[in-house]
Design a protein around this motif. Structure first.
Motif, PDB file in Angstrom:
ATOM      1  N   MET A   7     -67.992   5.478 145.778  1.00 53.22           N
ATOM      2  CA  MET A   7     -68.338   3.890 145.573  1.00 53.22           C
ATOM      3  C   MET A   7     -69.683   3.709 145.373  1.00 53.22           C
ATOM      4  N   SER A   8     -69.993   3.106 144.632  1.00 55.51           N
ATOM      5  CA  SER A   8     -71.459   2.501 144.443  1.00 55.51           C
ATOM      6  C   SER A   8     -71.640   1.345 145.169  1.00 55.51           C
ATOM      7  N   VAL A   9     -72.742   1.504 145.895  1.00 56.55           N
ATOM      8  CA  VAL A   9     -73.178   0.215 146.809  1.00 56.55           C
ATOM      9  C   VAL A   9     -73.406  -1.237 145.938  1.00 56.55           C
ATOM     10  N   ALA A  10     -72.947  -2.182 146.600  1.00 60.33           N
ATOM     11  CA  ALA A  10     -72.582  -3.246 145.895  1.00 60.33           C
ATOM     12  C   ALA A  10     -74.153  -3.913 146.100  1.00 60.33           C
ATOM     13  N   ARG A  11     -74.835  -3.730 146.964  1.00 58.75           N
ATOM     14  CA  ARG A  11     -76.251  -4.135 147.112  1.00 58.75           C
ATOM     15  C   ARG A  11     -76.051  -5.786 146.855  1.00 58.75           C
ATOM     16  N   THR A  12     -75.324  -6.563 147.608  1.00 57.33           N
ATOM     17  CA  THR A  12     -74.987  -7.853 147.584  1.00 57.33           C
ATOM     18  C   THR A  12     -76.394  -8.754 147.497  1.00 57.33           C
ATOM     19  N   PRO A  13     -76.405  -9.846 146.428  1.00 60.60           N
ATOM     20  CA  PRO A  13     -77.699 -10.653 146.673  1.00 60.60           C
ATOM     21  C   PRO A  13     -77.399 -11.647 147.949  1.00 60.60           C
ATOM     22  N   TYR A  14     -78.681 -12.013 148.395  1.00 60.34           N
ATOM     23  CA  TYR A  14     -78.653 -12.843 149.695  1.00 60.34           C
ATOM     24  C   TYR A  14     -77.942 -14.117 149.042  1.00 60.34           C
ATOM     25  N   ASP A  15     -77.819 -14.541 148.029  1.00 54.09           N
ATOM     26  CA  ASP A  15     -77.089 -15.869 147.698  1.00 54.09           C
ATOM     27  C   ASP A  15     -75.496 -15.686 147.776  1.00 54.09           C
ATOM     28  N   ALA A  16     -74.965 -14.493 147.648  1.00 54.22           N
ATOM     29  CA  ALA A  16     -73.834 -14.145 147.491  1.00 54.22           C
ATOM     30  C   ALA A  16     -73.009 -13.838 148.871  1.00 54.22           C
ATOM     31  N   LEU A  17     -73.936 -13.696 149.787  1.00 54.81           N
ATOM     32  CA  LEU A  17     -73.408 -13.472 151.123  1.00 54.81           C
ATOM     33  C   LEU A  17     -72.505 -14.830 151.647  1.00 54.81           C
ATOM     34  N   PRO A  18     -71.652 -14.527 152.636  1.00 55.12           N
ATOM     35  CA  PRO A  18     -70.943 -15.659 153.147  1.00 55.12           C
ATOM     36  C   PRO A  18     -71.652 -16.717 153.716  1.00 55.12           C
ATOM     37  N   PRO A  19     -71.653 -18.091 153.131  1.00 54.68           N
ATOM     38  CA  PRO A  19     -72.295 -18.908 153.833  1.00 54.68           C
ATOM     39  C   PRO A  19     -72.213 -19.268 155.332  1.00 54.68           C
ATOM     40  N   ALA A  20     -71.014 -19.087 155.742  1.00 56.60           N
ATOM     41  CA  ALA A  20     -70.882 -19.112 157.169  1.00 56.60           C
ATOM     42  C   ALA A  20     -71.540 -18.219 158.058  1.00 56.60           C
ATOM     43  N   LEU A  21     -71.838 -17.078 157.579  1.00 62.58           N
ATOM     44  CA  LEU A  21     -72.426 -15.986 158.269  1.00 62.58           C
ATOM     45  C   LEU A  21     -74.000 -16.301 158.349  1.00 62.58           C
ATOM     46  N   LEU A  22     -74.552 -16.890 157.203  1.00 67.28           N
ATOM     47  CA  LEU A  22     -75.916 -17.090 157.106  1.00 67.28           C
ATOM     48  C   LEU A  22     -76.272 -18.581 157.997  1.00 67.28           C
ATOM     49  N   ALA A  23     -75.244 -19.612 158.306  1.00 58.82           N
ATOM     50  CA  ALA A  23     -75.468 -20.535 158.869  1.00 58.82           C
ATOM     51  C   ALA A  23     -75.404 -20.300 160.570  1.00 58.82           C
ATOM     52  N   GLU A  24     -74.562 -19.197 160.530  1.00 63.69           N
ATOM     53  CA  GLU A  24     -74.624 -18.735 161.961  1.00 63.69           C
ATOM     54  C   GLU A  24     -75.918 -17.858 162.724  1.00 63.69           C
ATOM     55  N   LEU A  25     -76.319 -17.184 161.685  1.00 62.24           N
ATOM     56  CA  LEU A  25     -77.746 -16.640 162.030  1.00 62.24           C
ATOM     57  C   LEU A  25     -78.935 -17.550 162.304  1.00 62.24           C
ATOM     58  N   HIS A  26     -78.742 -18.718 161.450  1.00 65.41           N
ATOM     59  CA  HIS A  26     -79.581 -19.789 161.634  1.00 65.41           C
ATOM     60  C   HIS A  26     -79.369 -20.422 162.707  1.00 65.41           C
ATOM     61  N   ASP A  27     -78.365 -20.669 162.987  1.00 70.70           N
ATOM     62  CA  ASP A  27     -78.056 -21.701 164.417  1.00 70.70           C
ATOM     63  C   ASP A  27     -78.344 -20.764 165.760  1.00 70.70           C
ATOM     64  N   ALA A  28     -78.364 -19.453 165.379  1.00 77.87           N
ATOM     65  CA  ALA A  28     -78.736 -18.635 166.577  1.00 77.87           C
ATOM     66  C   ALA A  28     -80.251 -18.590 166.798  1.00 77.87           C
ATOM     67  N   GLY A  29     -80.954 -19.088 165.675  1.00 75.00           N
ATOM     68  CA  GLY A  29     -82.522 -19.216 166.086  1.00 75.00           C
ATOM     69  C   GLY A  29     -83.023 -18.079 165.186  1.00 75.00           C
ATOM     70  N   LEU A  30     -82.356 -17.348 164.419  1.00 77.60           N
ATOM     71  CA  LEU A  30     -82.919 -16.359 163.423  1.00 77.60           C
ATOM     72  C   LEU A  30     -83.140 -16.954 161.954  1.00 77.60           C
ATOM     73  N   ASP A  31     -83.913 -16.192 161.434  1.00 78.34           N
ATOM     74  CA  ASP A  31     -84.298 -16.428 159.744  1.00 78.34           C
ATOM     75  C   ASP A  31     -83.223 -15.575 158.922  1.00 78.34           C
ATOM     76  N   PRO A  32     -82.254 -16.075 158.681  1.00 77.47           N
ATOM     77  CA  PRO A  32     -81.284 -15.337 157.743  1.00 77.47           C
ATOM     78  C   PRO A  32     -81.930 -14.558 156.757  1.00 77.47           C
ATOM     79  N   LYS A  33     -82.685 -15.092 155.827  1.00 75.76           N
ATOM     80  CA  LYS A  33     -83.426 -14.190 154.906  1.00 75.76           C
ATOM     81  C   LYS A  33     -84.184 -13.132 155.547  1.00 75.76           C
ATOM     82  N   ALA A  34     -84.731 -13.291 156.398  1.00 77.32           N
ATOM     83  CA  ALA A  34     -85.581 -12.312 156.894  1.00 77.32           C
ATOM     84  C   ALA A  34     -84.551 -11.110 157.352  1.00 77.32           C
TER      85      ALA A  34
END
Length: 300
Positions: free
Chosen positions: A1-28
């Motif tokens: 399998m080749s690694v997908a190396r998923t772009p940031y904008d293609a990650l699940p929005p709910a996961l990014l929102a969860e990290l943000h709500d936890a006080g973290l910078d999702p992009k960082a």
């Protein structure tokens, strides 16, 4: 399998929102995941490529092998999404800050078997370390229960990992101290020496940054009395024995928030808290924490 190396904008929005709500910078967090995966993959995952058919699929359980508090499972999930993109399902993930016992499944992941094993170590590194910080913090919180004192972290964090480690402290029930040298002032012994004493140092900071919280470290009663008379309302009691701290609490009589620090151990935590201090700070939550024992097991 080749690694997908998923772009940031293609990650699940709910996961990014969860990290943000936890006080973290999702992009960082994402950028760190990219670097972490790259450490393992300058080329192919040669063992997985050689031993596992390209079309094989599997399900893996993340399991707790000791009792403690989990943290960093969202980061672990991001690793799997980055490596496998839309071809992975992360299921049954417990919320960070959950207390677990040996045998608890904290997360389940399904996808290409090669991808699961490629992402395994990086995901475990995040979750095991941050769960270790959360578990250590929870032990201090438990030791202080009922005293009114709370445990604080320090800036003794891994370089570039302060936000993550302080997040894990919060998961364990602790309180974050300052994040940087800019968001509050702490006058230590060397500052006092340079400024000509604790009171001149405190006044200098108050004059330069009138809206900033200022905490001053003291080592004896004379310094404490002078600061209280000057109006200082945050004092750090540095490397004092229990009896001395108790007397410092009596002398302060509620005029300042008191933090105990320096050479403290969890074995002493409760007796120090019972002196009446408001906070106990310790670098042990982050600088020498033992990783939490998590493992990933493929289902047969």
């Amino acid at each position: 399998m080749s690694v997908a190396r998923t772009p940031y904008d293609a990650l699940p929005p709910a996961l990014l929102a969860e990290l943000h709500d936890a006080g973290l910078d999702p992009k960082a967090v994402y950028d760190d995941v990219v670097r972490a995966v790259a450490e393992d993959l300058p080329g192919d995952d040669v063992t997985s490529v050689a031993t596992i058919p390209a079309d094989a699929r599997g399900v893996a359980d993340f399991g707790a092998r000791e009792a403690g508090v989990v943290a960093g499972l969202g980061l672990a999930a991001m690793v799997f999404h980055y490596v496998m993109g839309e071809d992975v399902a992360v299921m049954d993930r417990l919320p960070d800050a959950t207390r677990v016992v040996p045998g608890d499944v904290v997360m389940r992941v399904a996808g290409p078997t090669r991808g699961l094993l490629t992402a395994e170590r990086t995901a475990l590194n995040y979750a095991s370390h941050l769960s270790g910080v959360a578990t250590a913090t929870a032990a201090w919180v438990d030791a202080l229960a009922g005293t009114g004192a709370r445990v604080l972290d320090t800036r003794k964090t891994l370089p570039n990992y302060r936000a993550l480690q302080k997040y894990a402290v919060r998961c364990g029930g602790g309180v974050n101290h300052r994040f940087s040298l800019s968001d509050m002032a702490m006058v230590k012994d060397n500052h006092a020496v340079a400024a000509g004493g604790v009171v001149p140092a405190w006044r200098a900071v108050r004059s330069a940054y009138p809206d900033l919280r200022v905490e001053v470290e003291v080592t004896d009663f004379d310094e404490l009395r002078d600061l209280l008379a000057a109006g200082c309302d945050h004092v750090l009691l540095d490397n004092m024995d229990t009896a001395t701290m108790a007397e410092a609490v009596r002398l302060t009589d509620g005029r300042a928030v008191l933090e105990a620090s320096g050479g403290l151990t969890i074995e002493r935590a409760r007796e120090v808290a019972e002196t009446g201090v408001d906070f106990i700070s310790t670098g042990a939550l982050t600088h020498s924490v033992v990783v939490f024992d998590l493992g990933m097991d493929l289902r047969g």
